[in-house]
Structures are given as structure tokens and as C-alpha cells.
Design an enzyme around this catalytic site. Sequence first.
Site, PDB file in Angstrom:
ATOM      1  N   LYS A   1       0.755  -1.190   0.043  1.00 42.15           N
ATOM      2  CA  LYS A   1      -0.051   0.078   0.065  1.00 42.15           C
ATOM      3  C   LYS A   1       0.767   1.353   0.061  1.00 42.15           C
ATOM      4  CE  LYS A   1      -1.849   1.782   4.084  1.00 42.15           C
ATOM      5  NZ  LYS A   1      -1.460   3.279   4.206  1.00 42.15           N
ATOM      6  N   ASN A   2       2.016   1.198   0.786  1.00 40.17           N
ATOM      7  CA  ASN A   2       2.652   2.449   0.955  1.00 40.17           C
ATOM      8  C   ASN A   2       3.736   2.872   0.117  1.00 40.17           C
ATOM      9  OD1 ASN A   2       1.128   3.217   3.204  1.00 40.17           O
ATOM     10  ND2 ASN A   2       2.595   2.524   4.702  1.00 40.17           N
TER      11      ASN A   2
ATOM     12  N   ARG B   1      -3.850  10.623   3.713  1.00 43.81           N
ATOM     13  CA  ARG B   1      -2.906  11.295   4.048  1.00 43.81           C
ATOM     14  C   ARG B   1      -1.828  11.180   2.713  1.00 43.81           C
ATOM     15  NH1 ARG B   1      -0.299  13.808   7.829  1.00 43.81           N
ATOM     16  NH2 ARG B   1       2.096  13.547   7.998  1.00 43.81           N
TER      17      ARG B   1
ATOM     18  N   CYS C   1      -4.668   8.770   9.367  1.00 46.66           N
ATOM     19  CA  CYS C   1      -5.173   8.225  10.726  1.00 46.66           C
ATOM     20  C   CYS C   1      -4.679   9.248  11.874  1.00 46.66           C
ATOM     21  CB  CYS C   1      -4.254   6.957  10.939  1.00 46.66           C
ATOM     22  SG  CYS C   1      -4.748   5.731   9.741  1.00 46.66           S
TER      23      CYS C   1
ATOM     24  N   ARG D   1       0.372  15.507  13.109  1.00 43.34           N
ATOM     25  CA  ARG D   1       1.189  14.455  11.842  1.00 43.34           C
ATOM     26  C   ARG D   1       1.573  15.798  10.881  1.00 43.34           C
ATOM     27  NH1 ARG D   1      -1.642   9.406   9.701  1.00 43.34           N
ATOM     28  NH2 ARG D   1       0.390   8.931   8.850  1.00 43.34           N
ATOM     29  N   PRO D   2       2.647  16.663  11.390  1.00 42.75           N
ATOM     30  CA  PRO D   2       2.933  17.840  10.510  1.00 42.75           C
ATOM     31  C   PRO D   2       3.551  17.502   9.235  1.00 42.75           C
ATOM     32  CG  PRO D   2       4.489  17.619  12.267  1.00 42.75           C
ATOM     33  CD  PRO D   2       3.394  16.618  12.563  1.00 42.75           C
ATOM     34  N   ILE D   3       3.842  18.482   8.396  1.00 44.62           N
ATOM     35  CA  ILE D   3       4.813  18.231   6.970  1.00 44.62           C
ATOM     36  C   ILE D   3       5.459  19.363   7.043  1.00 44.62           C
ATOM     37  CG2 ILE D   3       2.674  17.243   5.933  1.00 44.62           C
ATOM     38  CD1 ILE D   3       2.090  19.691   4.312  1.00 44.62           C
ATOM     39  N   ASP D   4       6.197  19.625   8.119  1.00 40.65           N
ATOM     40  CA  ASP D   4       7.277  20.633   8.039  1.00 40.65           C
ATOM     41  C   ASP D   4       8.543  20.085   7.456  1.00 40.65           C
ATOM     42  OD1 ASP D   4       7.258  19.087  10.602  1.00 40.65           O
ATOM     43  OD2 ASP D   4       9.096  20.124  10.791  1.00 40.65           O
ATOM     44  N   GLN D   5       8.967  18.840   7.304  1.00 38.46           N
ATOM     45  CA  GLN D   5      10.115  18.237   6.723  1.00 38.46           C
ATOM     46  C   GLN D   5       9.959  18.201   5.365  1.00 38.46           C
ATOM     47  OE1 GLN D   5      12.962  17.596   8.796  1.00 38.46           O
ATOM     48  NE2 GLN D   5      11.700  18.775  10.070  1.00 38.46           N
TER      49      GLN D   5
ATOM     50  N   ASP E   1       3.706   0.462  12.352  1.00 40.66           N
ATOM     51  CA  ASP E   1       2.282   0.163  11.855  1.00 40.66           C
ATOM     52  C   ASP E   1       2.249  -1.402  12.042  1.00 40.66           C
ATOM     53  OD1 ASP E   1       2.758   1.601   8.548  1.00 40.66           O
ATOM     54  OD2 ASP E   1       2.076   2.451  10.713  1.00 40.66           O
TER      55      ASP E   1
ATOM     56  N   ILE F   1       7.391   6.646  17.316  1.00 43.42           N
ATOM     57  CA  ILE F   1       7.244   7.448  16.143  1.00 43.42           C
ATOM     58  C   ILE F   1       5.865   8.339  16.395  1.00 43.42           C
ATOM     59  CG2 ILE F   1       6.384   7.126  13.797  1.00 43.42           C
ATOM     60  CD1 ILE F   1       9.290   5.937  14.386  1.00 43.42           C
TER      61      ILE F   1
ATOM     62  N   ARG G   1      -8.938   0.175   3.754  1.00 41.04           N
ATOM     63  CA  ARG G   1      -8.070   0.962   3.022  1.00 41.04           C
ATOM     64  C   ARG G   1      -6.831   0.330   2.721  1.00 41.04           C
ATOM     65  NH1 ARG G   1     -10.234   5.328   1.988  1.00 41.04           N
ATOM     66  NH2 ARG G   1     -11.987   6.425   3.052  1.00 41.04           N
TER      67      ARG G   1
HETATM   68  C1  EPZ Z   1       4.021   6.916   6.593  1.00 37.82           C
HETATM   69  O1  EPZ Z   1       3.242   7.954   7.148  1.00 37.82           O
HETATM   70  C2  EPZ Z   1       2.788   5.716   6.558  1.00 37.82           C
HETATM   71  N1  EPZ Z   1       2.000   6.147   5.508  1.00 37.82           N
HETATM   72  C3  EPZ Z   1       2.195   5.341   7.805  1.00 37.82           C
HETATM   73  O2  EPZ Z   1       1.405   4.293   7.609  1.00 37.82           O
HETATM   74  C4  EPZ Z   1       3.566   5.052   8.759  1.00 37.82           C
HETATM   75  O3  EPZ Z   1       2.968   4.747   9.932  1.00 37.82           O
HETATM   76  C5  EPZ Z   1       4.615   6.038   8.754  1.00 37.82           C
HETATM   77  O4  EPZ Z   1       4.870   6.302   7.269  1.00 37.82           O
HETATM   78  C6  EPZ Z   1       5.801   5.443   9.405  1.00 37.82           C
HETATM   79  O5  EPZ Z   1       6.400   4.398   9.063  1.00 37.82           O
HETATM   80  C7  EPZ Z   1       1.976   6.188   4.204  1.00 37.82           C
HETATM   81  O6  EPZ Z   1       2.933   5.754   3.803  1.00 37.82           O
HETATM   82  C8  EPZ Z   1       0.886   6.694   3.665  1.00 37.82           C
HETATM   83  P1  EPZ Z   1       6.128   9.809   8.653  1.00 37.82           P
HETATM   84  P2  EPZ Z   1       3.993   9.289   7.393  1.00 37.82           P
HETATM   85  O7  EPZ Z   1       6.570  11.143   8.047  1.00 37.82           O
HETATM   86  O8  EPZ Z   1       4.911   9.638   6.016  1.00 37.82           O
HETATM   87  C9  EPZ Z   1       6.646  12.976  12.213  1.00 37.82           C
HETATM   88  C10 EPZ Z   1      -0.169   2.653   7.731  1.00 37.82           C
HETATM   89  O9  EPZ Z   1      -0.590   2.118   8.672  1.00 37.82           O
HETATM   90  N2  EPZ Z   1       6.911  14.232  10.862  1.00 37.82           N
HETATM   91  O10 EPZ Z   1       7.314   8.809   8.610  1.00 37.82           O
HETATM   92  O11 EPZ Z   1       3.177  10.221   7.589  1.00 37.82           O
HETATM   93  C11 EPZ Z   1       5.298  12.254  12.168  1.00 37.82           C
HETATM   94  O12 EPZ Z   1       4.562  13.367  13.038  1.00 37.82           O
HETATM   95  C12 EPZ Z   1       0.234   4.307   7.900  1.00 37.82           C
HETATM   96  O13 EPZ Z   1      -0.088   2.020   6.402  1.00 37.82           O
HETATM   97  C13 EPZ Z   1       7.197  15.369  11.252  1.00 37.82           C
HETATM   98  O14 EPZ Z   1       7.519  16.088  12.515  1.00 37.82           O
HETATM   99  O15 EPZ Z   1       4.983   9.116   8.480  1.00 37.82           O
HETATM  100  C14 EPZ Z   1       5.761  11.111  12.939  1.00 37.82           C
HETATM  101  O16 EPZ Z   1       5.792  11.384  14.381  1.00 37.82           O
HETATM  102  C15 EPZ Z   1       0.077   4.581   9.399  1.00 37.82           C
HETATM  103  N3  EPZ Z   1       7.249  16.073  10.232  1.00 37.82           N
HETATM  104  C16 EPZ Z   1       6.963  10.709  12.276  1.00 37.82           C
HETATM  105  O17 EPZ Z   1       7.620  12.116  11.783  1.00 37.82           O
HETATM  106  C17 EPZ Z   1       7.026  15.801   8.931  1.00 37.82           C
HETATM  107  O18 EPZ Z   1       7.080  16.920   8.093  1.00 37.82           O
HETATM  108  C18 EPZ Z   1       7.160   9.842  11.193  1.00 37.82           C
HETATM  109  O19 EPZ Z   1       6.168  10.214  10.396  1.00 37.82           O
HETATM  110  C19 EPZ Z   1       6.717  14.428   8.614  1.00 37.82           C
HETATM  111  C20 EPZ Z   1       6.649  13.572   9.732  1.00 37.82           C
END
Ligand code: EPZ
Length: 430
Positions: free
Chosen positions: A22-23, A93, A117, A122-126, A307, A329, A399
Site C-alpha cells: 500500500k505505502n 494522508r 489516521c 502529523r505535521p509536514i514541515d519536513q 504499523d 514514532i 483501505r
Molecule cells: C507513513 O506515514 C505511512 N503512511 C504510515 O503508515 C507509517 O506509520 C509512517 O510512514 C511511519 O512508517 C503512508 O506511507 C501513506 P512519517 P507518514 O512522515 O509519511 C513526524 C499505515 O498504517 N513528521 O514517517 O505520515 C510524524 O509526525 C500508515 O499504513 C514530522 O514531524 O509518516 C511522525 O511522528 C499509518 N514532520 C514521524 O515524523 C514531517 O514533515 C514519522 O512520520 C513529517 C513527519
Amino acid sequence: MTQYIIRGGKPLNGTVTISGAKNAAVAILPATLLVNGTCRIENVPDISDVHLLLEILDRMGAEIRRLSPNTLEISCVHVRDSEASDTLVRRIRASYYLIGAQLGRFGHARVALPGGCNFGARPIDQHIKGFEAIGADVTLSNGFVCATAPEEGLTGGRVNLDVVSVGATMNIMIGAVLANGTTIIENAAKEPHIVDLANFLNAMGAKVSGAGTDTIKVRGVRSLHGGSYSIIPDQIEAGTYMAAVAAVGGNVLIQNVIPKHMDCISAKLREMGAKVTEYDDAIRVQRTGILRRANVKTLPYPGFPTDMQPQIAVCMSLASGVSVITESIYDTRFGYCAELNRMGAAIKVETKVAVITGVEQLHGCTVHACDLRAGAAMVIAGLAADGTTVVEEIEYIERGYENIISKLEGLGASIKRVETPSRRSVHAAG
Ligand code: EPZ
């Protein structure tokens, strides 16, 4: 509303085939916006996250041919420089990958902030930090992310992620493939789906190297051409079935997998007393005796995946002794514990730590899916419990899990999907 009705207590036996990741799929599909040609993509999981993204791309003008439930041809050559439907975008997302894809293709993007979820902030600052590193001007206004490349186009840059982020790593990669010059992403995430996206882009003519390590190099190219690609098997779907056998008991061959992707899960299940045997593209899990307690701390790949956290919690609920899960995480990913406790589990949650005291037996009752993986955990708990379990809000589960009912029935589970005459609610998923 749709529910799953599960009659528990039967061990799982037989063979189950894992679907595409999926991801990986939810990043690869938006990335087709960058391709000047037709992409033939195989092993696409037939799940509602994918359906939603295909609907978004279709409304933008993509030409999509479904050759089978898991094979499609997609051409975005005639996609208009237009906004993606914000009502659809907010439901998933992974729609944030449209920012990198539109920015790379058109030089600008305006995408509604994504749903996903609910695990806390769940910011997107990065993501934004990465787009700025390749020259884009990014603003957030009225619930939209607006990104604009300079007149001369995006230029290669260097970004060191403050947080290991799957989404940011993939989004920056997507935005950088057509930039002028080379982009370096440091402290990059290393998940299998990151490597899969890089391999897809390279199959279409990109020059991405280092995916799967913490430093990824993207050498910009002028354009991407059409081609074929097959998505890797889903690491988390495979892990979910592995945990199900460990929790419920039985003997199952899980095929169409890359065993290495589940190394951490296999090691934890062996530590708990399950027998895990690896083959080239399959894993067999057997559990006959009592599970032993264990501890887990969720970490970025290759650590124990967040996950898989709800699923392993069900195994721990049925193990002898006290287990501890530390969620590193997300801020809050233990909402499902209250549901498990209603089934007789003994879980105490303190912010990012769950202390799980094993019990003899879980007991069927009505529970709801709080999110995608929590929903999968409710199904596992229902399969292990005595009596009947009704899982509500199963839209989350569908999903991310293709054909979960038929796959579990094929393993001897007693599970059926029933529609109840109440309004279907809409669920964003991660
Ligand atoms: C992906 O989410 C997956 N979703 C999630 O899977 C998975 O839990 C996650 O990666 C971690 O492996 C998809 O791929 C669609 P991250 P993502 O950016 O990209 C923080 C599932 O069940 N962060 O790796 O949103 C964030 O808040 C789903 O399939 C920032 O601070 O996760 C988190 O604490 C649920 N700033 C950590 O990093 C940012 O700009 C990891 O988030 C981005 C993230």
C-alpha cells in the site's frame, strides 16, 4: 455501516498470498504525473486507498486502464494543470505526494492539507523543508499547501531531515527528479517502499541512488519516459498475517513476500515462541504452545515498524507474563487498547508506553476500528477470542488490506462482512 462478524477460537491453517505494498502504491501513483508516457504498473493492491488516488488522478485528466484488479496502465500526459479535488484529497494522508508531483511537473502545486489516521499531530514541515531546499516557495493558507518553483525552475539542493520521515523522504524525491542539478536527502527514511518508489522512478528514466540508506542522491533529468513496473509485496500486510498466526495458533505459509523486509517481526515472534521459517519468497509461521512475553520499541526501518504495533499488542495480550510496548514514532497510537481491554485484555497505557499483562483468553464482543492497523488488530483479537466479535468501522481496514475476508476464510477463519442499514461514515487513513 459495514461490520465484520468473527467467530473466534479456530486456529489458522493453509496458505495466504500477500498483495502489493500500500505505502509504495500510494506514492508511485501520484508520481506518474511526472512521466511523459504510459506506465504499466503490476501488483497494485486492490484497496480503497488506491481507488481514491486513482479517482483523484482521473478527475485531473489521467487516462487509466485497469487491465486486471492488480494491473493498470496510467498516462498523465494530458493531465491538466489543475487542482486535485480537495474533498478527496482530505480523505487520505498520501495525497501529500501530489504536492511533490505537481511541483515537479508543473512548477507549482496547490493541494489541500491531507487527512490520515489520527495519531496526534502529523505535521509536514519536513516535506516543506525539502521543497524549499530545491528552490520552491511554500506557503500554507486556508488549509492548502501552495508551492511554487522559481522562474528558472527547481534546482538541486541538500536537505538534512530533522525527523526520519517516510513521507518527506518520498515527497522530496518525487519533487527533485526533474529539477536542474542534484539533490541530496540526508537522514532519509529507509523503508522498503522508499526503495520501491526509487526503483519505479529509475525504471521511468530517473537517476535516484542510495534509496534504502540514510542518504539519497537524486540527479535531475529532463523528463521521464513510460515503462513497466511491479510493486513489491506489502511488508505490513505480511506482518499482520504473521502476527495473526502467532496470536490465534496454527500453521500458515505466507507467500509472495520478501522475507528480509520482515526480519524484525520474525525475530520478535521467534522470541515470543512462534516458529518462523523463511524461504526465498515465503515465510511459514507456526504456533502451538503458549507465547512468551516480550518488549517492543517501534523505530524507523529496519527497526520494529510502528504499523505493526497494534498487531503485536494482541500477541502480547495472550502471552504469559508482562510485555511493554514503547511507541517512538507517534504521539498517540494506543487508542485500540481500550477496545482490547473490553475483550478482556489487561493493558495499561501511559502516554507512549503500553504495559500488557498476558491473559488466558480474550472474549468476543463488539469493538470498533480506531484506524487502519488498529482495525487489523481487532480482527486478530476476534479470531483469537472465544465467542463472537463484531468489528465496526471496518472501512479503515479495507483501505489497506486487499480481500481480507477471503484471505482469512482461506485459512479456516469464520469471518463475514455484513452491511447494516446506517449511514456509512467516511474514514481517512494513514
Ligand atoms: C507513513 O506515514 C505511512 N503512511 C504510515 O503508515 C507509517 O506509520 C509512517 O510512514 C511511519 O512508517 C503512508 O506511507 C501513506 P512519517 P507518514 O512522515 O509519511 C513526524 C499505515 O498504517 N513528521 O514517517 O505520515 C510524524 O509526525 C500508515 O499504513 C514530522 O514531524 O509518516 C511522525 O511522528 C499509518 N514532520 C514521524 O515524523 C514531517 O514533515 C514519522 O512520520 C513529517 C513527519
